[in-house]
Design an enzyme around this catalytic site. Structure first.
Site, PDB file in Angstrom:
ATOM      1  N   ASP A  51      28.569  41.602  28.435  1.00 55.41           N
ATOM      2  CA  ASP A  51      29.118  42.718  29.209  1.00 55.41           C
ATOM      3  C   ASP A  51      29.722  43.794  28.309  1.00 55.41           C
ATOM      4  O   ASP A  51      30.070  43.545  27.153  1.00 55.41           O
ATOM      5  CB  ASP A  51      30.233  42.209  30.142  1.00 55.41           C
ATOM      6  CG  ASP A  51      29.705  41.419  31.325  1.00 55.41           C
ATOM      7  OD1 ASP A  51      28.509  41.075  31.352  1.00 55.41           O
ATOM      8  OD2 ASP A  51      30.511  41.132  32.235  1.00 55.41           O
ATOM      9  N   HIS A 101      26.886  47.615  35.136  1.00 52.71           N
ATOM     10  CA  HIS A 101      28.287  47.159  35.038  1.00 52.71           C
ATOM     11  C   HIS A 101      29.258  48.323  35.282  1.00 52.71           C
ATOM     12  O   HIS A 101      30.335  48.358  34.724  1.00 52.71           O
ATOM     13  CB  HIS A 101      28.505  46.521  33.657  1.00 52.71           C
ATOM     14  CG  HIS A 101      29.751  45.704  33.524  1.00 52.71           C
ATOM     15  ND1 HIS A 101      30.138  44.739  34.427  1.00 52.71           N
ATOM     16  CD2 HIS A 101      30.725  45.706  32.566  1.00 52.71           C
ATOM     17  CE1 HIS A 101      31.277  44.180  34.031  1.00 52.71           C
ATOM     18  NE2 HIS A 101      31.659  44.760  32.916  1.00 52.71           N
ATOM     19  N   HIS A 105      33.899  51.429  34.119  1.00 55.89           N
ATOM     20  CA  HIS A 105      34.614  50.147  34.160  1.00 55.89           C
ATOM     21  C   HIS A 105      35.940  50.183  34.950  1.00 55.89           C
ATOM     22  O   HIS A 105      36.958  49.637  34.514  1.00 55.89           O
ATOM     23  CB  HIS A 105      34.874  49.653  32.731  1.00 55.89           C
ATOM     24  CG  HIS A 105      34.940  48.153  32.614  1.00 55.89           C
ATOM     25  ND1 HIS A 105      36.112  47.437  32.728  1.00 55.89           N
ATOM     26  CD2 HIS A 105      33.990  47.222  32.394  1.00 55.89           C
ATOM     27  CE1 HIS A 105      35.872  46.153  32.568  1.00 55.89           C
ATOM     28  NE2 HIS A 105      34.577  45.996  32.380  1.00 55.89           N
ATOM     29  N   HIS A 195      30.832  39.186  25.465  1.00 56.93           N
ATOM     30  CA  HIS A 195      30.924  40.650  25.433  1.00 56.93           C
ATOM     31  C   HIS A 195      30.310  41.208  24.149  1.00 56.93           C
ATOM     32  O   HIS A 195      30.665  40.759  23.058  1.00 56.93           O
ATOM     33  CB  HIS A 195      32.385  41.090  25.548  1.00 56.93           C
ATOM     34  CG  HIS A 195      32.975  40.839  26.908  1.00 56.93           C
ATOM     35  ND1 HIS A 195      33.375  39.589  27.318  1.00 56.93           N
ATOM     36  CD2 HIS A 195      33.182  41.673  27.955  1.00 56.93           C
ATOM     37  CE1 HIS A 195      33.809  39.666  28.567  1.00 56.93           C
ATOM     38  NE2 HIS A 195      33.712  40.920  28.981  1.00 56.93           N
TER      39      HIS A 195
HETATM   40 ZN   LIG Z   1      33.406  44.367  31.837  1.00 56.97          ZN
END
Ligand SMILES: [Zn+2]
Length: 242
Positions: A51, A101, A105, A195
């Site tokens: 991510d 995503h 954010h 990540h």
């Molecule tokens: Zn995230």
């Protein structure tokens, strides 16, 4: 004598708040919409997901995955795709899957319906423009889903995929700690969260890069193979394309 009414009202309020928290924040909640958080346990496979990229360390993660001939899924932030378009394109060129995503954010619980729709819609457009591929999967920031989020993902044809195992690499952990977090909890069918970027662009992902070979080796030692996420989810369309 103290009236019990405020106490009852308070209890109802906190029960309501707990319900909202569960429905939106709980990774596995199905209350507001269909949410996948792991694949079938009747397999010896797991999937890797990354991510908050793309970012400078995405390239290093792609190098490791390439050496091991493994495919992963990258849930990208739209504004990071605009900043690192060549990296985003490389992800797709090398056979990995890309998911949505959001654009910047935000936690969707605090976003209007219009903002939520904008965040997801703009990211679809940015990813499609820079990579030539439109995502079919979405993962909301911090896993937080709302009614507006599911309305927007329905309109965009996006399937929501969370995770059941995390490396907790956003907590300034070293490579051994990240690998240990994953390997101590992983099981057949797991969707692993790591990540390759940082939503704020402040933290590098060198520890995640260093953890990746440890994770891959540990999975192999447990008899678990890494497969593309959509194969783990039984997507036969993807099987034919692969
Ligand atoms: Zn995230």
């Amino acid at each position: 004598m103290l009236s019990p009414l405020p106490l009852i009202a308070g209890a109802i309020c906190s029960a309501g708040a707990a319900s909202i928290y569960y429905a939106t924040y709980s990774v596995r909640s199905q209350w507001l919409g269909a949410t996948v958080w792991r694949g079938s346990p009747d397999t010896s496979a797991v999937a890797l997901t990354f991510d908050d990229g793309p970012g400078p360390d995405t390239e290093r993660i792609l190098d490791v995955l390439g050496e091991q001939h493994l495919c992963a899924t990258f849930f990208m932030i739209g504004r990071h795709v605009e900043r690192f378009p060549k990296t985003a394109a490389r992800v797709v060129t090398e056979g990995h899957e890309v998911g949505n995503h959001s654009y910047s954010h935000p936690i969707f619980l605090y976003q209007s319906r219009r903002q939520t729709s904008y965040q997801l819609g703009r990211t679809q457009a940015v990813i499609a423009y820079e990579t030539g591929t439109e995502p079919e999967l979405a993962r909301p920031p911090c896993g937080v889903r709302t009614r507006a989020y599911f309305r927007a993902t329905r309109e965009l044809g996006l399937r929501t995929v969370q995770w059941d195992v995390a490396g907790f690499d956003w907590r300034h952990r070293n490579a051994d700690q990240i690998a240990q977090s994953v390997l101590s909890r992983v099981c057949a069918g797991s969707i692993i969260l790591l990540h390759d970027g940082d939503s704020e662009g402040k933290q590098d992902r060198r520890a995640t890069v260093a953890a990746l070979p440890l994770i891959i080796g540990g999975l192999s030692a447990r008899g678990l193979s890494v497969v593309p996420l959509r194969r783990l989810l039984g997507d036969t369309k993807f099987e034919r394309a692969a």
